[in-house]
Design an enzyme around this catalytic site. Structure first.
Site, PDB file in Angstrom:
ATOM      1  N   PRO A   1      29.209  45.158 -21.784  1.00  0.00           N
ATOM      2  CA  PRO A   1      30.071  44.650 -20.707  1.00  0.00           C
ATOM      3  C   PRO A   1      31.536  44.994 -20.975  1.00  0.00           C
ATOM      4  CG  PRO A   1      28.611  42.930 -21.537  1.00  0.00           C
ATOM      5  CD  PRO A   1      28.505  44.087 -22.482  1.00  0.00           C
ATOM      6  N   GLU A   2      32.182  45.592 -20.000  1.00  0.00           N
ATOM      7  CA  GLU A   2      33.594  45.944 -20.111  1.00  0.00           C
ATOM      8  C   GLU A   2      34.407  44.956 -19.267  1.00  0.00           C
ATOM      9  OE1 GLU A   2      35.000  48.206 -21.917  1.00  0.00           O
ATOM     10  OE2 GLU A   2      33.320  49.411 -22.608  1.00  0.00           O
TER      11      GLU A   2
END
Ligand code: ZN
Length: 271
Positions: free
Chosen positions: A2-3
């Site tokens: 997840p960014e």
């Protein structure tokens, strides 16, 4: 992994269901995340109000009572909201149950994520205190990027991915914003001109804004969903496109390694 856009989308997806409610129960099924979930966490948050859900870099910050519950998704973590929680899955490690029966469920198959209670706003906690500005902060402008890169011998892409310079610019977004700004990933950071710094700041914001907007269409996936939340596939210009013709000029995109990470660039469009 997840960014920033995925974490921001999660924040927007869960906040309406959580803010203003009180914590009824916290169930920790497996404490063995990246750091152990504190043993007394349940007692410390039970009965308290969740005043806000903020984000700093890739950390979600639940403002609970006078303190902050920090959540990080590591490599594989995700968060879901259930009005009636289904049977627990093997990788569901934490349930935060609210006073209206809503359950916030944390799932993390690889357990590289984190759940920690920080005192106050947590601003002085080691995980947060050395972080650079957010890409959307007013302080992250061309003048800042230009001055902060003077004297840096490292390549501009490495510099952008350094959380002390700016947070939330992961590998994909560093590659894409450099393409859009016409800057080669290998350019020594100290040689970035003031004009190109301006263009780069704008393109970092553009690429993140587009990814967050794309995430907006998946917001309902966070509520009563049994599937995994997806990643937002932008129409990448260079990322993952080694050997494929550039969308702008047709030159094959080059793939190289920089600090163990894949970098992609167009040798014609970027200098
Ligand atoms: Zn090109």
């Amino acid at each position: 992994m997840p960014e920033l856009p995925e974490v921001e989308t999660t924040r927007r997806g869960i906040a309406p269901h959580v803010v203003g409610r009180h914590v009824a129960e916290l169930h920790v099924y497996d404490r063995r995340l990246r750091w152990p979930v504190p043993a007394n966490l349940q007692q410390k948050v039970r009965g308290l109000a969740i005043n806000a859900v903020d984000r700093r870099s890739k950390y979600l910050l639940f403002r609970i009572g006078a303190n902050t519950l920090l959540m990080h998704f590591g490599m594989t973590g995700s968060l879901r909201v259930y009005r009636a929680a289904p049977k627990r899955h093997l990788h569901d490690h934490v349930d935060l149950v609210l006073d209206d029966g809503t359950t916030l469920r944390y799932r993390d198959p690889r357990r590289f994520g984190a759940l920690l209670l920080l005192s106050g706003s947590g601003a002085t906690h080691p995980l947060l205190r050395a972080l650079g500005p957010e890409p959307f902060d007013l302080g992250f402008d061309a003048r800042y990027l230009w001055s902060a890169t003077r004297g840096r011998r490292a390549a501009i892409k490495i510099a952008l991915m350094d959380n002390r310079l700016v947070v939330g610019v992961g590998n994909i977004y560093a590659n894409e914003s450099l393409f859009r700004a016409g800057v080669r990933p290998s350019l020594p950071a100290r040689r970035l001109s003031r004009t190109r710094a301006e263009r780069l700041v704008a393109e970092i914001r553009n690429v993140l804004t587009e990814a967050i907007a794309k995430g907006g269409s998946t917001l309902r996936d966070y509520v009563d969903s049994r599937g995994e939340p997806g990643y937002f596939q932008l129409d990448y210009f260079v990322y993952g496109r080694g050997g494929i013709p550039c969308r702008v000029c047709g030159t094959p995109i080059r793939a190289v390694r920089q600090a163990q990470r894949a970098s992609y660039y167009c040798p014609s469009c970027q200098s």
